[in-house]
Scaffold this active site. Structure first.
Site, short mmCIF file in Angstrom:
data_model
loop_
_atom_site.label_atom_id
_atom_site.label_comp_id
_atom_site.label_asym_id
_atom_site.label_seq_id
_atom_site.Cartn_x
_atom_site.Cartn_y
_atom_site.Cartn_z
N ASP A 220 -25.41 34.47 -87.19
CA ASP A 220 -24.28 35.36 -87.54
C ASP A 220 -24.02 36.49 -86.56
O ASP A 220 -23.04 37.21 -86.70
CB ASP A 220 -24.53 35.99 -88.92
N ASP B 174 -31.08 31.23 -88.35
CA ASP B 174 -31.23 32.68 -88.29
C ASP B 174 -31.53 33.16 -89.71
O ASP B 174 -31.28 32.45 -90.69
CB ASP B 174 -29.91 33.26 -87.76
O1 LIG Z 1 -31.88 37.56 -86.07
P1 LIG Z 1 -31.83 37.99 -87.52
O2 LIG Z 1 -32.80 37.27 -88.42
O3 LIG Z 1 -30.44 37.99 -88.08
O4 LIG Z 1 -32.30 39.52 -87.50
C1 LIG Z 1 -31.41 40.45 -86.89
C2 LIG Z 1 -31.82 41.84 -87.32
O5 LIG Z 1 -31.82 41.84 -88.75
C3 LIG Z 1 -32.15 43.09 -89.37
O6 LIG Z 1 -31.10 44.02 -89.20
C4 LIG Z 1 -29.91 43.56 -89.81
O7 LIG Z 1 -30.13 43.33 -91.23
C5 LIG Z 1 -30.45 44.54 -91.97
C6 LIG Z 1 -30.76 44.10 -93.40
O8 LIG Z 1 -29.69 43.36 -93.93
C7 LIG Z 1 -29.26 45.51 -91.86
O9 LIG Z 1 -29.55 46.71 -92.59
C8 LIG Z 1 -29.00 45.84 -90.40
O10 LIG Z 1 -27.84 46.66 -90.29
C9 LIG Z 1 -28.76 44.55 -89.62
O11 LIG Z 1 -28.66 44.84 -88.22
C10 LIG Z 1 -33.48 43.63 -88.84
O12 LIG Z 1 -33.66 44.96 -89.31
C11 LIG Z 1 -33.59 43.58 -87.32
O13 LIG Z 1 -34.94 43.85 -86.96
C12 LIG Z 1 -33.22 42.18 -86.81
O14 LIG Z 1 -33.28 42.11 -85.40
MG LIG Z 2 -28.58 37.37 -88.20
#
Ligand SMILES: O=P(O)(O)OC[C@H]1O[C@H](O[C@H]2O[C@H](CO)[C@@H](O)[C@H](O)[C@H]2O)[C@H](O)[C@@H](O)[C@@H]1O
Ligand SMILES: [Mg+2]
Length: 269
Positions: free
Chosen positions: A216, A38
């Site tokens: 995570d 991830d």
């Molecule tokens: O599957 P992942 O690679 O972990 O992506 C999951 C989401 O990640 C991002 O949002 C998350 O990270 C942001 C930056 O650290 C944070 O601001 C936010 O609160 C988190 O939810 C991304 O913006 C999403 O599009 C992804 O799905």
């Molecule tokens: Mg993640």
């Protein structure tokens, strides 16, 4: 913490091989494992906004070195849109599944992507206008998916839940709600991170290897479940207990993205 979570916590921290050892086991048996990683909260520390993330300078090269040691059997499995995630680790390109598994670039470079529709574009425009006055709320346009972030406006979670549930219902059965860390998303229902992991394992150079899935967030639980079912390893960054009080499907824990990066850096050498 529920009784189930307590016993899970104990199980995870009892005599099981510490994750660091599990990952360093890869050193000994490089032909055995395939690594599924991830991105947000796992390889990269969480930030206040989706674009506020910082990619540590040595991470792309370390990922490339680890991938080469595994014969290329390293894939990124992310909720991010594939093109966005690709840019994070330039000049390297890895096999990758984006939008929580809905789109994928295989090891041979072929891409199975998902495109937005005029109806979904209208839906996203509606979300932007409906939340225009909601300070701190951030709508993330991901092409065929959309995220509503409330990390900077936690008081708006309930309003966003209601708004996104209505929007998901309007979007129809091709889409599904995906909750995550301070975010609610509407994404294509056609795949999951677990299905993406299984698809990679049907193809070279992943076929015949056992998966190590590291993540995570709620979306990664599907990847953990599939890795476990295939006799692989599943490692969660964080606690054994999920925000809803249930126990994670992961069989091992790491404390932080920084700890994982250190393990990968040691493995890359
Ligand atoms: O599957 P992942 O690679 O972990 O992506 C999951 C989401 O990640 C991002 O949002 C998350 O990270 C942001 C930056 O650290 C944070 O601001 C936010 O609160 C988190 O939810 C991304 O913006 C999403 O599009 C992804 O799905
Ligand atoms: Mg993640």
């Amino acid at each position: 913490m529920s009784q189930q979570a307590k016993s899970r916590e104990a199980q995870l921290t009892s005599g099981l091989t510490p994750p660091g050892t599990a990952v360093s086991d890869l050193l000994r048996d490089l032909d055995r494992w395939a690594l599924f990683l991830d991105i947000d909260g796992t390889l990269i520390d969480l930030a206040d906004t989706p674009d506020g993330i910082v990619v540590p300078a040595d991470l792309p090269a370390n990922l490339d070195a680890v991938s080469k040691k595994l014969g290329g059997a390293l894939a990124l499995v992310t909720g991010r849109a594939l093109p966005y995630a690709d840019r994070l680790f330039q000049p390297y390109q890895f096999p990758i599944a984006g939008l929580h598994g809905a789109e994928r670039r295989m090891s041979d470079g072929a891409i199975d992507c998902v495109t937005s529709t005029p109806e979904f574009e209208l839906l996203k425009a509606g979300l932007f206008s409906d939340t225009a006055g909601w300070d701190g709320v951030l709508i993330e346009d991901k092409g065929a998916a959309v995220g509503a972030h409330y990390r900077q406006a936690p008081e708006r979670q309930t309003d966003l839940e209601a708004l996104m549930e209505r929007a998901a219902a309007d979007a129809g059965s091709d889409f599904t709600l995906q909750r995550g860390k301070m975010v609610i998303e509407i994404r294509p229902a056609r795949a999951s991170k677990g299905e993406a992991l299984r698809s990679f394992l049907d193809e070279p150079p992943f076929a015949g290897r056992l998966p190590v899935a590291i993540g995570d967030d709620l979306t990664d639980e599907a990847m953990f479940k599939t890795a476990n079912a295939l006799g692989g390893l599943s490692i969660r960054i964080g606690e054994a207990t999920l925000p809803d009080g249930n126990a994670t499907q992961a069989t091992m824990l790491l404390s932080s993205a920084a700890e994982l990066r250190d393990i990968l850096a040691g493995f890359a050498r």
